[in-house]
Design a protein around this motif. Sequence first.
Motif, PDB file in Angstrom:
ATOM      1  N   ASN A 151       4.801  -1.201   7.763  1.00 34.27           N
ATOM      2  CA  ASN A 151       4.515  -0.100   6.829  1.00 34.27           C
ATOM      3  C   ASN A 151       4.357  -0.526   5.334  1.00 34.27           C
ATOM      4  O   ASN A 151       3.381  -0.166   4.708  1.00 34.27           O
ATOM      5  CB  ASN A 151       5.881   0.721   6.931  1.00 34.27           C
ATOM      6  N   ASP A 154       0.668  -1.985   5.157  1.00 32.89           N
ATOM      7  CA  ASP A 154      -0.250  -1.165   4.906  1.00 32.89           C
ATOM      8  C   ASP A 154      -0.219  -0.287   3.886  1.00 32.89           C
ATOM      9  O   ASP A 154      -1.168   0.173   3.238  1.00 32.89           O
ATOM     10  CB  ASP A 154      -0.048  -0.101   6.201  1.00 32.89           C
ATOM     11  N   LYS A 155       1.004  -0.213   3.245  1.00 32.16           N
ATOM     12  CA  LYS A 155       0.878   0.625   1.770  1.00 32.16           C
ATOM     13  C   LYS A 155       0.411  -0.370   0.524  1.00 32.16           C
ATOM     14  O   LYS A 155       0.013   0.351  -0.233  1.00 32.16           O
ATOM     15  CB  LYS A 155       2.407   0.882   1.569  1.00 32.16           C
ATOM     16  N   TYR A 156       0.720  -1.560   0.896  1.00 32.11           N
ATOM     17  CA  TYR A 156       0.171  -2.515  -0.373  1.00 32.11           C
ATOM     18  C   TYR A 156      -0.940  -3.305   0.116  1.00 32.11           C
ATOM     19  O   TYR A 156      -0.406  -4.544   0.547  1.00 32.11           O
ATOM     20  CB  TYR A 156       1.300  -3.099  -1.004  1.00 32.11           C
TER      21      TYR A 156
END
Length: 220
Positions: A151, A154-156
């Motif tokens: 997660n 995927d976010k960064y």
Amino acid sequence: MKRLFIIVEGQTEEEFVKTILRNYLISKNIYVVHPIKIQTSKSQKGGFVNYEHLKNDVNRLLKSQSDIFVSTLVDFFKIPTNVPKYDQSMKLRTSNLKVEALERAMKDNISDDRFLPYIQLYEFEALLFSSNKGFNSFWSSEPRVIKDIENIIDKYPNPEDINDNPNTAPSKRLLDIIKDYNKIVYGNLIAQEIGIEAIIEKCPRFRNWVETLVTKLEEK
């Protein structure tokens, strides 16, 4: 012989230079790479708590030999407030601008073309979020760990964007997700599994630093 000294914060960064970065630089014809932990007292090494400690190490090395370059691998997170032009730099709009200003100020303060300062945005641990490969190697039996790491990745897309909030900095995120996480034990094992090529691809500031080292030493 092309020689490079890299002043580092602690044992994890020292091992990273020894076991991962050095091998990459050897492939670029830089054959002598020495990591050196910051000398904080006559008997203690490690930790970037005072800019003067780092400055003393840099100047000592530069004065000792003429045929060398000196760089740094230190964190922006909790960087000492006595780094030159700290207050001015902290007023800039983005973290990238702040770090670039601090690096320029350090270079101006040392005033030697052989000094190539580098500050990691925000921490060494940010590099570990370049890929989930390293985490999968050690925590594949813990789906929650793998999911939480994925997660964040995927976010960064750029791991160097993970922020410097005391509760959500890269190292704090790892401690929240992996209760027994130990930087010294796992840091370089994870980095080795990821591979420096993946780190270079995902982390633009780190990539620029490595490319600068290669270019500067090729000019010798």
